[in-house]
Motif scaffolding. Sequence first.
Motif, PDB file in Angstrom:
ATOM      1  N   MET A 160      43.633 -32.796   4.763  1.00 42.10           N
ATOM      2  CA  MET A 160      43.808 -31.934   3.589  1.00 42.10           C
ATOM      3  C   MET A 160      44.135 -32.771   2.357  1.00 42.10           C
ATOM      4  SD  MET A 160      45.591 -28.414   4.815  1.00 42.10           S
ATOM      5  CE  MET A 160      47.013 -29.110   5.570  1.00 42.10           C
ATOM      6  N   THR A 161      45.014 -33.774   2.527  1.00 40.04           N
ATOM      7  CA  THR A 161      45.375 -34.634   1.398  1.00 40.04           C
ATOM      8  C   THR A 161      44.146 -35.346   0.847  1.00 40.04           C
ATOM      9  OG1 THR A 161      47.453 -35.044   2.504  1.00 40.04           O
ATOM     10  CG2 THR A 161      46.936 -36.478   0.659  1.00 40.04           C
ATOM     11  N   ILE A 162      43.341 -35.902   1.749  1.00 40.29           N
ATOM     12  CA  ILE A 162      42.166 -36.653   1.313  1.00 40.29           C
ATOM     13  C   ILE A 162      41.161 -35.715   0.638  1.00 40.29           C
ATOM     14  CG2 ILE A 162      40.181 -37.966   2.149  1.00 40.29           C
ATOM     15  CD1 ILE A 162      42.073 -39.232   4.179  1.00 40.29           C
ATOM     16  N   ALA A 163      41.014 -34.516   1.203  1.00 39.68           N
ATOM     17  CA  ALA A 163      40.091 -33.549   0.594  1.00 39.68           C
ATOM     18  C   ALA A 163      40.522 -33.269  -0.840  1.00 39.68           C
ATOM     19  CB  ALA A 163      40.063 -32.269   1.415  1.00 39.68           C
ATOM     20  N   LEU A 164      41.838 -33.021  -1.022  1.00 37.31           N
ATOM     21  CA  LEU A 164      42.352 -32.743  -2.365  1.00 37.31           C
ATOM     22  C   LEU A 164      42.131 -33.928  -3.291  1.00 37.31           C
ATOM     23  CD1 LEU A 164      45.709 -31.022  -1.492  1.00 37.31           C
ATOM     24  CD2 LEU A 164      43.846 -30.004  -2.774  1.00 37.31           C
ATOM     25  N   ARG A 165      42.367 -35.123  -2.772  1.00 42.37           N
ATOM     26  CA  ARG A 165      42.231 -36.332  -3.573  1.00 42.37           C
ATOM     27  C   ARG A 165      40.774 -36.525  -4.025  1.00 42.37           C
ATOM     28  NH1 ARG A 165      40.425 -39.626  -5.804  1.00 42.37           N
ATOM     29  NH2 ARG A 165      40.540 -41.870  -5.767  1.00 42.37           N
ATOM     30  N   PHE A 166      39.824 -36.168  -3.155  1.00 48.89           N
ATOM     31  CA  PHE A 166      38.441 -36.510  -3.454  1.00 48.89           C
ATOM     32  C   PHE A 166      37.636 -35.381  -4.087  1.00 48.89           C
ATOM     33  CE2 PHE A 166      39.564 -40.225  -1.176  1.00 48.89           C
ATOM     34  CZ  PHE A 166      38.835 -41.190  -1.831  1.00 48.89           C
TER      35      PHE A 166
END
Lengths: 264, 289
Positions: A160-166
Amino acid sequence: MIRDITLGQYYQGTSLIHRLDPRTKIIATILYIIVLFIAQNAFGLAISTLALIAVIALSKVPLGFILRGVKPIFIIIVFTFVLNLFMIPGEAIAVLGPLTITRESLRTASFLAGRLVLLIFGASLLTLTTKPIGLTDGIEKLISPLRRIGVPAHEIAMMMTIALRFIPTLLEETDKIMKAQQARGADFETGSLVKRAKNLIPILVPLFISSFRIAQDLAMAMEARCYRGGEGRTRMNSMQMTRLDLAGFAFQAAFAAIIIIFGR
Amino acid sequence: MPKESDIIRADELTFEYITDESAAGGKAIDSVSFTVKRGSFTAIIGRNGSGKSTLAKNMNALLFPTGGKLWVDGYDTSNEEYLWDIRRCAAMVFQNPDNQLVSTIVEDDVAFGPENLGITPGKIRDRVDEALKDVGMYEFRKKAPHLLSGGQKQRIAIAGAMAMHPDCIIMDEPTAMLDPKGRSAVLNIAHKLHRRGMTIVLITHFMEEAATADDVIIMDGGHIVMKGTPEEVFSRADELRAINLDIPIAVRLAEHIRAAGIDLPKSIVTEDELADFILKRTETHDKGQ
């Protein structure tokens, strides 16, 4: 234009609600949704509305800001309301051509619409007052007991963090690809819906490929920084429940009790 | 274990990408041997496809040698047991500033490395603040990375590497995707860290960046074709031209001046050195008259 987008819909603030632990807020939101469906009479819904108004007031998030966020969903609510209004048989109170509104249908439709509105406001208040990173950390902590039965809690939160970041990175990438296609005469603005959808294919294919490349780069960068899963990993900001959270839980418990006793 | 004076040592190092089982890909690195001294600033230069990036990834144990040996801080990189020690010891900064930041908040991203190392929260906080101050990005600590410029993102990536307290930072073309302003900011930080004792390995294709290094390694086609100090390497300008590498502007200018019959020392490789020389010469010239 694309650089201005906000992640999630966080509203910067330092109110009591903002300062609550993300876990408290996630639990409160789930509890609120459950209680909304336990409440069966007008008193129950009135109390739920009052509770929500109190929390919104405490959060200091402007009402307009909340409304803007939930606007797209109102169509669904209106649709559900209208559908219920004409579908439930009972004592007729109004007849519009082939359609009949009954006392029962009016009651069910209004209750359902009311519940949905409260539900959406409640849920969006969670994302408005909690940073995306707080949300993912909170979810990770809350589902980590499920690790014993094989739920990959850390991996879900990291995803989820990476999705938000990207999201912004991919939007920029899309923008770049679209401009490159437009420079070579592609047309995304005119034509029928089908034609426009077809024109999107030359964007989606390179976007797909470039997201794989990004994923590969990122995986390598994460490995280089000694990432090896959640095992043995510490966090800089360890979440801590405070007295404020205790008050939050007390408020929730009182609210749930009132609804269960009087609201059914 | 006593610290070796060479932080990185390669002995006949070979790396081969195996793309297909039947057709073996060419050797990206072909038996190269070199050392990087502790506390030095080493630049590795080469064209695209010269094997310099592959070499960087070998130094971080992201790729493992297919032949020969590579030691980082005394650890043999082909031994998986030391994988995490090697990666902590030789931190890496990559080319693309976007694709190496993990978190949606700057300070959380810098904390990513130390968090993976299992350091206690209070100490992580200290390291993050210190690293962000080192790269001059402390006031941006609460910002989202996608709102920063390329150069700023790259500085965050350097802070992320610093927060792991490495012995050596390997920078794989950190300036290739930056504008001139971002480039000089990143280079200044690299030099600042070097002055404080950090070993820096800078992989680049910009000759000007290499001119300020202590040691230069020139790669071509998977081989090391030259190594030495910038003075030694750039004095062989013709050989560099033969493998299609640019010559630093100061060296080119010095060549012209030399051709005009003025005796200019071969040790001049940077613009500053050249400017100093000309200034001194005009002064003595004035006095002579």
